[in-house]
Design an enzyme around this catalytic site. Structure first.
Site, PDB file in Angstrom:
ATOM      1  N   ALA A 251       0.808  -0.941   0.437  1.00 50.21           N
ATOM      2  CA  ALA A 251       0.085   0.322  -0.005  1.00 50.21           C
ATOM      3  C   ALA A 251       0.850   1.601   0.151  1.00 50.21           C
ATOM      4  O   ALA A 251      -0.083   2.266   0.273  1.00 50.21           O
ATOM      5  CB  ALA A 251      -0.622   0.125   1.324  1.00 50.21           C
ATOM      6  N   ALA A 252       2.172   1.221  -0.043  1.00 51.54           N
ATOM      7  CA  ALA A 252       2.984   2.381  -0.566  1.00 51.54           C
ATOM      8  C   ALA A 252       2.317   3.350  -1.719  1.00 51.54           C
ATOM      9  O   ALA A 252       1.888   4.387  -1.141  1.00 51.54           O
ATOM     10  CB  ALA A 252       4.465   2.092  -0.134  1.00 51.54           C
ATOM     11  N   GLY A 253       2.041   2.812  -1.967  1.00 48.75           N
ATOM     12  CA  GLY A 253       1.212   3.492  -3.392  1.00 48.75           C
ATOM     13  C   GLY A 253      -0.342   4.058  -3.132  1.00 48.75           C
ATOM     14  O   GLY A 253      -0.339   4.869  -3.625  1.00 48.75           O
ATOM     15  N   ASP A 254      -0.402   3.559  -2.464  1.00 53.08           N
ATOM     16  CA  ASP A 254      -2.128   3.870  -2.334  1.00 53.08           C
ATOM     17  C   ASP A 254      -2.395   5.237  -1.532  1.00 53.08           C
ATOM     18  O   ASP A 254      -2.922   5.920  -1.557  1.00 53.08           O
ATOM     19  CB  ASP A 254      -2.974   3.430  -1.112  1.00 53.08           C
ATOM     20  CG  ASP A 254      -3.256   1.577  -2.635  1.00 53.08           C
ATOM     21  OD1 ASP A 254      -3.462   2.148  -3.419  1.00 53.08           O
ATOM     22  OD2 ASP A 254      -3.251   0.399  -1.589  1.00 53.08           O
TER      23      ASP A 254
HETATM   24  P1  ADP Z   1       3.587   0.753  -5.451  1.00 52.37           P
HETATM   25  O1  ADP Z   1       3.477   0.592  -3.939  1.00 52.37           O
HETATM   26  O2  ADP Z   1       1.782   0.869  -6.345  1.00 52.37           O
HETATM   27  O3  ADP Z   1       4.107  -0.153  -6.195  1.00 52.37           O
HETATM   28  P2  ADP Z   1       6.315   2.138  -5.680  1.00 52.37           P
HETATM   29  O4  ADP Z   1       6.657   0.933  -5.074  1.00 52.37           O
HETATM   30  O5  ADP Z   1       6.709   3.147  -6.656  1.00 52.37           O
HETATM   31  O6  ADP Z   1       4.115   1.909  -5.665  1.00 52.37           O
HETATM   32  O7  ADP Z   1       5.323   3.616  -4.195  1.00 52.37           O
HETATM   33  C1  ADP Z   1       4.904   4.500  -4.445  1.00 52.37           C
HETATM   34  C2  ADP Z   1       5.591   5.489  -3.563  1.00 52.37           C
HETATM   35  O8  ADP Z   1       6.091   5.297  -2.312  1.00 52.37           O
HETATM   36  C3  ADP Z   1       7.067   6.274  -4.134  1.00 52.37           C
HETATM   37  O9  ADP Z   1       7.231   7.011  -5.174  1.00 52.37           O
HETATM   38  C4  ADP Z   1       7.576   6.159  -2.691  1.00 52.37           C
HETATM   39  O10 ADP Z   1       6.995   7.577  -2.076  1.00 52.37           O
HETATM   40  C5  ADP Z   1       7.025   5.485  -1.435  1.00 52.37           C
HETATM   41  N1  ADP Z   1       8.008   4.716  -1.597  1.00 52.37           N
HETATM   42  C6  ADP Z   1       7.839   3.091  -1.726  1.00 52.37           C
HETATM   43  N2  ADP Z   1       8.821   2.242  -1.552  1.00 52.37           N
HETATM   44  C7  ADP Z   1       9.660   2.833  -0.708  1.00 52.37           C
HETATM   45  C8  ADP Z   1      11.055   2.992  -0.317  1.00 52.37           C
HETATM   46  N3  ADP Z   1      11.634   1.415   0.150  1.00 52.37           N
HETATM   47  N4  ADP Z   1      12.048   3.896   0.911  1.00 52.37           N
HETATM   48  C9  ADP Z   1      11.155   5.168   0.256  1.00 52.37           C
HETATM   49  N5  ADP Z   1       9.740   5.507   0.013  1.00 52.37           N
HETATM   50  C10 ADP Z   1       9.101   4.243  -1.336  1.00 52.37           C
END
Ligand code: ADP
Length: 307
Positions: A251-254
């Site tokens: 859910a980082a993207g969410d």
């Molecule tokens: P999704 O979760 O949809 O696959 P991402 O992996 O690109 O999308 O992550 C979405 C956002 O979450 C990134 O642009 C960043 O802001 C943050 N993020 C994700 N992983 C990390 C990480 N390991 N460290 C710091 N920020 C992160």
């Protein structure tokens, strides 16, 4: 300035997780370990993230007449989300995801979309006026594409800002692009949408340009720990995410999309909104869970948001 109102239209699921030493083979029954139940669904995750960060959020989703739907509804109310437009489905169960996680942390997931899969354009046409009253519309792709397109067209015809997080990855109908203020794919979603492989920074830029050329105003490709690439009419740049120790990137993207929408609703520039969203998402990856890991406003540090 009074923040603009946000409407999220999307999925709500209940995630049921069993930990197990190893995955069962076909036909095999295993005694697993602990069982956990979490609220999920990309729509719900993004609505909750936006509400926790101070957004004025209405959520439209479709829930069944069952314990999962009732629990989800209560959760949205507890988060301060406006829920009066949520649609009841008397024919289908609420969406659920059955997840197993093995000792190595690998997972298998089967989703029964349930009522999310029948959130139709007819459902939305009944509440068209209410949808039109909101300033910003945020959507994902866990409801039918025809519904997403209808909502995007409805809002953009009223000159409202439409933000689409095209996840899970799917090809988009040509007509949707020109309705979008902003699209926010991650790398693999951007590859699928554009039909172009990403291998280095140059190809990220090419893919973003290709998507923008279809008529979207602004493109943000999220790049995990690297942050994002932003392409607008006036600028293009990489904006790094804070460096953190990631524990669970679910859910980082969410969280990113919920946060970004709140900052845009507050009138922040797109660059400042990205800095805010990178921060919120980075905090979320340091915690376990989907909705559980979405940060509250007070957790976001002032220095980095006030550029
Ligand atoms: P999704 O979760 O949809 O696959 P991402 O992996 O690109 O999308 O992550 C979405 C956002 O979450 C990134 O642009 C960043 O802001 C943050 N993020 C994700 N992983 C990390 C990480 N390991 N460290 C710091 N920020 C992160």
């Amino acid at each position: 300035m009074h923040p603009q109102s946000i409407i999220v239209i999307g999925s709500s699921n209940t995630d049921m997780v069993i930990k197990t030493e190893k995955f069962p083979l076909p036909g095999e029954t295993l005694l697993g370990g602990e069982f956990f139940m979490f609220p999920g669904g990309k729509g719900a995750n993004q609505a909750v993230a936006a509400a926790r960060l101070g957004g004025n959020v209405t959520f439209i989703t479709k829930i069944g007449n069952d314990i999962f739907g009732k629990q989800a509804l209560q959760q949205f109310i507890n988060e301060g989300i406006r829920t009066d437009l949520i649609i009841d489905d008397s024919e289908h169960p609420s969406g659920v995801a059955l997840i197993t996680v093995d000792a190595k942390g690998e997972n298998t997931i089967v989703v029964a979309q349930g009522s999310n899969g029948v959130l139709t354009t007819q459902d939305l046409s009944k509440i068209k006026t209410e949808i039109e009253q909101h300033d910003i519309l945020l959507m994902q792709l866990e409801i039918p594409m025809s519904t997403v397109l209808y909502a995007a067209q409805t809002a953009s015809q009223q000159n409202k800002k439409v933000i689409l997080n095209p996840a899970p990855a799917a090809l988009l109908p040509d007509e949707i692009y020109k309705t979008l203020f902003l699209i926010t794919p991650n790398e693999s979603e951007a590859e699928i949408i554009s039909g172009t492989k990403i291998s280095n920074d140059e190809s990220i830029k090419r893919v973003a340009q290709k998507i923008k050329d279809r008529g979207v105003k602004n493109v943000i490709i999220t790049l995990g720990s690297r942050g994002v690439y932003v392409l607008t009419n006036v600028e293009e740049k990489f904006i790094p995410a804070p460096i953190v120790k990631a524990i669970d990137t679910t859910a980082a993207g969410d969280v990113f999309n919920g946060a970004l929408t709140v900052a845009i609703a507050e009138g922040q520039s797109l660059s400042d909104a990205v800095i805010f969203a990178n921060q919120a998402a980075a905090i979320s990856v340091t915690k376990m869970g989907a909705q559980a890991s979405a940060p509250f406003r007070k957790e976001i540090s002032k220095e980095t948001t006030s550029h």
